[in-house]
Design a protein around this motif. Sequence first.
Motif, PDB file in Angstrom:
ATOM      1  N   SER A  49      44.396 -63.504-129.051  1.00  0.00           N
ATOM      2  CA  SER A  49      43.236 -64.316-128.890  1.00  0.00           C
ATOM      3  C   SER A  49      43.613 -65.726-128.109  1.00  0.00           C
ATOM      4  N   ARG A  50      42.613 -66.558-127.787  1.00  0.00           N
ATOM      5  CA  ARG A  50      42.860 -67.655-127.086  1.00  0.00           C
ATOM      6  C   ARG A  50      43.750 -68.753-127.691  1.00  0.00           C
ATOM      7  N   GLU A  51      43.490 -68.588-129.164  1.00  0.00           N
ATOM      8  CA  GLU A  51      44.534 -69.779-129.896  1.00  0.00           C
ATOM      9  C   GLU A  51      45.878 -69.176-129.776  1.00  0.00           C
ATOM     10  N   GLN A  52      46.209 -67.819-129.765  1.00  0.00           N
ATOM     11  CA  GLN A  52      47.612 -67.182-129.515  1.00  0.00           C
ATOM     12  C   GLN A  52      47.943 -67.634-128.224  1.00  0.00           C
ATOM     13  N   VAL A  53      47.209 -67.543-127.124  1.00  0.00           N
ATOM     14  CA  VAL A  53      47.596 -67.656-125.864  1.00  0.00           C
ATOM     15  C   VAL A  53      48.118 -69.169-125.832  1.00  0.00           C
ATOM     16  N   ALA A  54      47.300 -70.111-126.275  1.00  0.00           N
ATOM     17  CA  ALA A  54      47.685 -71.660-126.133  1.00  0.00           C
ATOM     18  C   ALA A  54      48.789 -71.979-127.147  1.00  0.00           C
ATOM     19  N   LEU A  55      49.236 -71.134-128.185  1.00  0.00           N
ATOM     20  CA  LEU A  55      50.303 -71.389-128.916  1.00  0.00           C
ATOM     21  C   LEU A  55      51.494 -70.621-128.165  1.00  0.00           C
ATOM     22  N   ILE A  56      51.572 -69.727-127.627  1.00  0.00           N
ATOM     23  CA  ILE A  56      52.559 -69.119-126.497  1.00  0.00           C
ATOM     24  C   ILE A  56      52.951 -70.206-125.579  1.00  0.00           C
ATOM     25  N   VAL A  57      52.181 -70.759-124.911  1.00  0.00           N
ATOM     26  CA  VAL A  57      52.197 -71.824-124.073  1.00  0.00           C
ATOM     27  C   VAL A  57      53.016 -73.144-124.546  1.00  0.00           C
ATOM     28  N   GLN A  58      52.507 -73.578-125.730  1.00  0.00           N
ATOM     29  CA  GLN A  58      52.919 -74.573-126.559  1.00  0.00           C
ATOM     30  C   GLN A  58      54.501 -74.219-126.852  1.00  0.00           C
ATOM     31  N   ILE A  59      54.815 -73.066-127.237  1.00  0.00           N
ATOM     32  CA  ILE A  59      55.969 -72.643-127.571  1.00  0.00           C
ATOM     33  C   ILE A  59      56.942 -72.799-126.405  1.00  0.00           C
ATOM     34  N   ILE A  60      56.522 -72.134-125.311  1.00  0.00           N
ATOM     35  CA  ILE A  60      57.385 -72.135-124.156  1.00  0.00           C
ATOM     36  C   ILE A  60      57.640 -73.604-123.724  1.00  0.00           C
ATOM     37  N   SER A  61      56.740 -74.204-123.469  1.00  0.00           N
ATOM     38  CA  SER A  61      56.716 -75.934-123.172  1.00  0.00           C
ATOM     39  C   SER A  61      57.540 -76.577-124.019  1.00  0.00           C
ATOM     40  N   GLU A  62      57.508 -76.466-125.377  1.00  0.00           N
ATOM     41  CA  GLU A  62      58.509 -77.102-126.306  1.00  0.00           C
ATOM     42  C   GLU A  62      59.838 -76.660-126.093  1.00  0.00           C
ATOM     43  N   GLU A  63      60.188 -75.325-125.914  1.00  0.00           N
ATOM     44  CA  GLU A  63      61.454 -74.922-125.795  1.00  0.00           C
ATOM     45  C   GLU A  63      62.032 -75.471-124.500  1.00  0.00           C
ATOM     46  N   LEU A  64      61.179 -75.472-123.390  1.00  0.00           N
ATOM     47  CA  LEU A  64      61.875 -76.245-122.096  1.00  0.00           C
ATOM     48  C   LEU A  64      62.191 -77.461-122.365  1.00  0.00           C
ATOM     49  N   ALA A  65      61.418 -78.088-123.055  1.00  0.00           N
ATOM     50  CA  ALA A  65      61.595 -79.806-123.337  1.00  0.00           C
ATOM     51  C   ALA A  65      62.808 -79.762-124.092  1.00  0.00           C
ATOM     52  N   ALA A  66      63.171 -79.084-124.964  1.00  0.00           N
ATOM     53  CA  ALA A  66      64.409 -79.056-125.892  1.00  0.00           C
ATOM     54  C   ALA A  66      65.595 -78.863-125.068  1.00  0.00           C
ATOM     55  N   LEU A  67      65.671 -78.341-123.811  1.00  0.00           N
ATOM     56  CA  LEU A  67      66.717 -78.360-123.112  1.00  0.00           C
ATOM     57  C   LEU A  67      67.420 -79.705-123.183  1.00  0.00           C
ATOM     58  N   PRO A  68      68.670 -79.867-122.952  1.00  0.00           N
ATOM     59  CA  PRO A  68      69.483 -81.301-122.556  1.00  0.00           C
ATOM     60  C   PRO A  68      68.782 -81.649-121.294  1.00  0.00           C
ATOM     61  N   ASN A  69      68.472 -82.893-121.170  1.00  0.00           N
ATOM     62  CA  ASN A  69      68.046 -83.672-119.886  1.00  0.00           C
ATOM     63  C   ASN A  69      66.738 -83.048-119.359  1.00  0.00           C
ATOM     64  N   ARG A  70      66.062 -82.965-120.321  1.00  0.00           N
ATOM     65  CA  ARG A  70      64.376 -82.589-120.039  1.00  0.00           C
ATOM     66  C   ARG A  70      63.538 -83.449-120.519  1.00  0.00           C
ATOM     67  N   GLY A  71      62.481 -83.678-119.916  1.00  0.00           N
ATOM     68  CA  GLY A  71      61.525 -84.466-120.254  1.00  0.00           C
ATOM     69  C   GLY A  71      60.536 -83.906-121.497  1.00  0.00           C
ATOM     70  N   ALA A  72      59.469 -84.704-121.904  1.00  0.00           N
ATOM     71  CA  ALA A  72      58.649 -84.243-122.821  1.00  0.00           C
ATOM     72  C   ALA A  72      57.734 -83.236-122.449  1.00  0.00           C
ATOM     73  N   PRO A  73      57.212 -82.239-123.519  1.00  0.00           N
ATOM     74  CA  PRO A  73      56.502 -80.987-123.055  1.00  0.00           C
ATOM     75  C   PRO A  73      55.199 -81.511-122.323  1.00  0.00           C
ATOM     76  N   VAL A  74      54.744 -80.784-121.457  1.00  0.00           N
ATOM     77  CA  VAL A  74      53.384 -81.089-120.725  1.00  0.00           C
ATOM     78  C   VAL A  74      52.359 -80.433-121.678  1.00  0.00           C
TER      79      VAL A  74
END
Length: 404
Positions: free
Chosen positions: A378-403
Motif C-alpha cells: 500500500s501507499r502507507e507501507q511504501v512511505a513506512l519503508i522509506v521512513q525506516i530506511i532514512s531513520e536507519e541511515l540517520a542512526a549511523l554515527p556521524n549522520r544528520g537527521a532523517p530527511v
Amino acid sequence: MSRSRLDLDLTTPEPIPEAGITRAVELMRSGRLFRYGELHADQLEASKLEAEFAAYLGARYCVALNSGGAAMFVALKCAGVEPGVKVLVNAFTLAPVPGAVAHAGGETVWVESTEDCVIDLGDLRRKAESSGASVLLLSHMRGHIVDLEAVSLLCKDLGVTLIEDCAHTLGASWDGTPTGRFGALGCFSAQTFKHINAGEGGLLITDDETYAAKAILYSGSYMLFEQHQARPDVQLIQQFAPQIPNFSLRMSALAAAILRPQLALLEQRGLIWNKRYAQLAQLLGRVAGIRIPIRNPKEHFVASSIQFSLNLESAEIEAVVAACEARGVHIKWFGREQPKAFTGTYEHWKYVRNEYALERTAAVLRQLCDLRIPLEISREQVALIVQIISEELAALPNRGAPVT
Ligand SMILES: *Cc1c(COP(=O)(O)O)cnc(C)c1O
C-alpha cells in the motif's frame, strides 16, 4: 525515534488466478500433464500458451520451456554457441545467465554495467572487438532497459547475434517495441518472482524459422512437434530432427494452464507496480546519500522491484541493511562479500574465466541495493519503508537527521 516495523512480507508472490487453478485441477483429475498427446493432441495448454504469448509480443514463434535458464540455453544453442564460442554478457546479472552460457559450453565475456544498471555501450564495443565474441546475451537485469536501438545497431555492425534475457521485462518495451523483439531470440521466465508465476517456466520467442524449428527440437518434442501451434512448417522441423538432441526441457501442461490467464493481467499488474515504484523513487530520491538509477524516457519499464545505491562504506551499508531487516524491510545488497539468496555477482561465479578488471561494475555493485515491490503493497507501507530506511541511515554515527 519511533521503532515502527513493516508488517508485510516483501517476498510475497502473486497468487494464481482462479481460472488457472480450475484448469489445473481439471488437468490433474485427467492425469494429462504432459504437453503432448501420443496418438493425438490430448490437451493443448502449452501449445495454446505459446500461441498466445507469441501474439502478445507480436512474434512469429514461441517455445515453452521449463525455466528461463533453459530458454537462454536453447537460444544460445540456436545461435551456434558451442565449446570455445565467446558470449558477451553484462556483468550485473543473475546466476542463471552465465549458467546458461556454461551449459551450452560457451565462455562468458563480461561487459561493464553502468550506475544506471544497464550495459556500458562503449565497453560492449571494446569487449566485442577484443574477444571476437559472436553472441551478446543481454540481460535486462531487474527490468532496466538500455537503448535497444543503439544495441541492435552495434550488434549488426559487429556481426554479433543478440539474445535478450527478458526475465524482468515481460510487459516492458523500448520506444514502443516490446523487449525480446530487438534480439534474434528473446527469453522470458515464469519463475515465481517474475511477472507471471508458474513456480518454474520459460518462454522463448523468435521470428526466425530455423531457430524456432531447432528450439522446438532441443526442448524435447519427440516426433510430436506438429502439436505446436506457434511453429514453422513441419517439413522444416523434420529436416533438422535427426541432428538436434532432445534436451528434455519442456514446460508441463500444468505450468502452461496456470500461466495462460496471467497474460491478461500483465497490463494491470504493470500499472500497480509502476505506481508504487514512482512513489518509492520519489521518496527515496529525497533521502541524502541515496541515488536512484536514471531511466530513459523511451524506456517503458515494469518495476517489480526498485534499485538504489547507498553512498556509504560497506560496513555502514551492512549495518543499515541489517537494521532495516530487523524492522521488516528486506533489502538485497549486491555488495556482500559472501552472497545471500539472489545477491550473487560476477565476482562469485568462479567458473567464469574473467580476464578483465570490471572497475565500474564493481563500484556500482558495492553500493547497490534492491527492494522487491509486491503487488499488494500500500501507499502507507511504501512511505513506512522509506521512513525506516532514512531513520536507519540517520542512526549511523556521524549522520544528520532523517530527511522527511
Ligand atoms: C530469473 C532470471 C532469469 C531466469 O531464471 P529462471 O529461474 O531460470 O527462470 C534470467 N535472468 C534474470 C536476470 C533473472 O532474474
